[in-house]
Design a protein around this motif. Sequence first.
Motif, mmCIF file in Angstrom:
data_model
loop_
_atom_site.group_PDB
_atom_site.id
_atom_site.type_symbol
_atom_site.label_atom_id
_atom_site.label_comp_id
_atom_site.label_asym_id
_atom_site.label_seq_id
_atom_site.Cartn_x
_atom_site.Cartn_y
_atom_site.Cartn_z
ATOM 1 N N TYR A 82 60.858 39.783 41.564
ATOM 2 C CA TYR A 82 60.131 39.531 40.316
ATOM 3 C C TYR A 82 58.793 38.812 40.506
ATOM 4 O O TYR A 82 58.125 38.498 39.525
ATOM 5 N N GLY A 83 58.423 38.541 41.742
ATOM 6 C CA GLY A 83 57.200 37.790 42.004
ATOM 7 C C GLY A 83 55.957 38.398 41.382
ATOM 8 O O GLY A 83 55.104 37.685 40.855
ATOM 9 N N ASP A 84 55.853 39.725 41.421
ATOM 10 C CA ASP A 84 54.672 40.383 40.849
ATOM 11 C C ASP A 84 54.529 40.081 39.364
ATOM 12 O O ASP A 84 53.430 39.914 38.854
ATOM 13 N N TYR A 85 55.657 40.027 38.656
ATOM 14 C CA TYR A 85 55.617 39.740 37.219
ATOM 15 C C TYR A 85 55.253 38.283 36.965
ATOM 16 O O TYR A 85 54.504 37.971 36.038
ATOM 17 N N LEU A 86 55.803 37.377 37.775
ATOM 18 C CA LEU A 86 55.562 35.955 37.576
ATOM 19 C C LEU A 86 54.139 35.549 37.946
ATOM 20 O O LEU A 86 53.556 34.668 37.315
ATOM 21 N N LEU A 87 53.599 36.184 38.963
ATOM 22 C CA LEU A 87 52.277 35.802 39.461
ATOM 23 C C LEU A 87 51.124 36.546 38.802
ATOM 24 O O LEU A 87 49.979 36.131 38.927
ATOM 25 N N GLU A 88 51.410 37.629 38.099
ATOM 26 C CA GLU A 88 50.348 38.455 37.550
ATOM 27 C C GLU A 88 49.411 37.631 36.662
ATOM 28 O O GLU A 88 49.833 36.905 35.779
ATOM 29 N N GLY A 89 48.138 37.736 36.959
ATOM 30 C CA GLY A 89 47.117 37.041 36.187
ATOM 31 C C GLY A 89 46.762 35.657 36.714
ATOM 32 O O GLY A 89 45.729 35.112 36.349
ATOM 33 N N GLU A 127 38.210 34.487 48.310
ATOM 34 C CA GLU A 127 37.743 34.644 46.938
ATOM 35 C C GLU A 127 38.931 34.468 45.996
ATOM 36 O O GLU A 127 40.019 34.968 46.273
ATOM 37 N N GLN A 128 38.717 33.727 44.922
ATOM 38 C CA GLN A 128 39.788 33.562 43.937
ATOM 39 C C GLN A 128 39.800 34.768 43.012
ATOM 40 O O GLN A 128 38.806 35.060 42.352
ATOM 41 N N LEU A 129 40.949 35.461 43.002
ATOM 42 C CA LEU A 129 41.121 36.635 42.160
ATOM 43 C C LEU A 129 42.424 36.504 41.398
ATOM 44 O O LEU A 129 43.380 35.893 41.882
ATOM 45 N N ALA A 130 42.442 37.083 40.215
ATOM 46 C CA ALA A 130 43.682 37.100 39.443
ATOM 47 C C ALA A 130 44.674 38.012 40.142
ATOM 48 O O ALA A 130 44.352 39.154 40.478
ATOM 49 N N TYR A 131 45.878 37.515 40.396
ATOM 50 C CA TYR A 131 46.907 38.287 41.087
ATOM 51 C C TYR A 131 47.253 39.532 40.277
ATOM 52 O O TYR A 131 47.440 39.473 39.073
ATOM 53 N N GLY A 132 47.329 40.666 40.940
ATOM 54 C CA GLY A 132 47.722 41.907 40.294
ATOM 55 C C GLY A 132 46.622 42.600 39.533
ATOM 56 O O GLY A 132 46.881 43.517 38.768
ATOM 57 N N THR A 133 45.391 42.184 39.725
ATOM 58 C CA THR A 133 44.287 42.858 39.038
ATOM 59 C C THR A 133 43.434 43.592 40.058
ATOM 60 O O THR A 133 43.454 43.295 41.247
ATOM 61 N N ASP A 134 42.676 44.531 39.595
ATOM 62 C CA ASP A 134 41.773 45.252 40.468
ATOM 63 C C ASP A 134 40.403 44.609 40.358
ATOM 64 O O ASP A 134 39.619 44.947 39.493
ATOM 65 N N ALA A 135 40.128 43.660 41.210
ATOM 66 C CA ALA A 135 38.853 42.958 41.150
ATOM 67 C C ALA A 135 37.786 43.649 41.993
ATOM 68 O O ALA A 135 36.644 43.240 41.980
ATOM 69 N N PHE A 136 38.151 44.684 42.735
ATOM 70 C CA PHE A 136 37.167 45.355 43.574
ATOM 71 C C PHE A 136 36.506 46.516 42.855
ATOM 72 O O PHE A 136 35.512 47.041 43.313
ATOM 73 N N GLY A 137 37.077 46.962 41.736
ATOM 74 C CA GLY A 137 36.413 47.934 40.887
ATOM 75 C C GLY A 137 36.441 49.370 41.349
ATOM 76 O O GLY A 137 35.748 50.201 40.772
#
Length: 164
Positions: A82-89, A127-137
């Motif tokens: 469940y880590g992906d759900y807990l860490l997302e964002g 680099e600080q990025l929100a977990y589970g997001t596509d920050a590279f575009g």
Amino acid sequence: PPQSKEDSDSFWDSIRDETAAEVFLHKMLSAKNVEGDDSSSHAFWQLDYSKQLERLVELGSIRDIADEYSLGSDRSRFLARYGDYLLEGLELDHLVPDPQGPIRGSDLSDRLQKHYRISPTDRFRLEQLAYGTDAFGTEAAQRARELYKAWNTYKAGRAHYEEK
């Protein structure tokens, strides 16, 4: 907090599912009304009954990481599942490929180098990025993320259907 493993098991068993949590909540409300407890100022008691029950059920669902007496292996298994759900964002430090970056591949452990196929000459920056997001575009990464979310929605719906 529980003073022993038996106390802990008793508490967690009392909120293991919605039915058990409802019985537990009724007992708590009855005891509170009989004893005239001063804890009524706590935010939990300000919630309506359905929200109180929902919070207890949610707490019961994270027993493996919230229970002081849980085994490390249980916590690891829970986080792997469940880590992906807990860490997302959450904003976390990520290694981002950067030809001019201050971090070399050789600065990382052998295990990480082997697991992620990192060459000792590769360069990175933090680099600080929100977990589970596509920050590279990139479009491919964005499509993969949308597919991942759609798959999770399908699986959650399927599980809900099978429960009924």
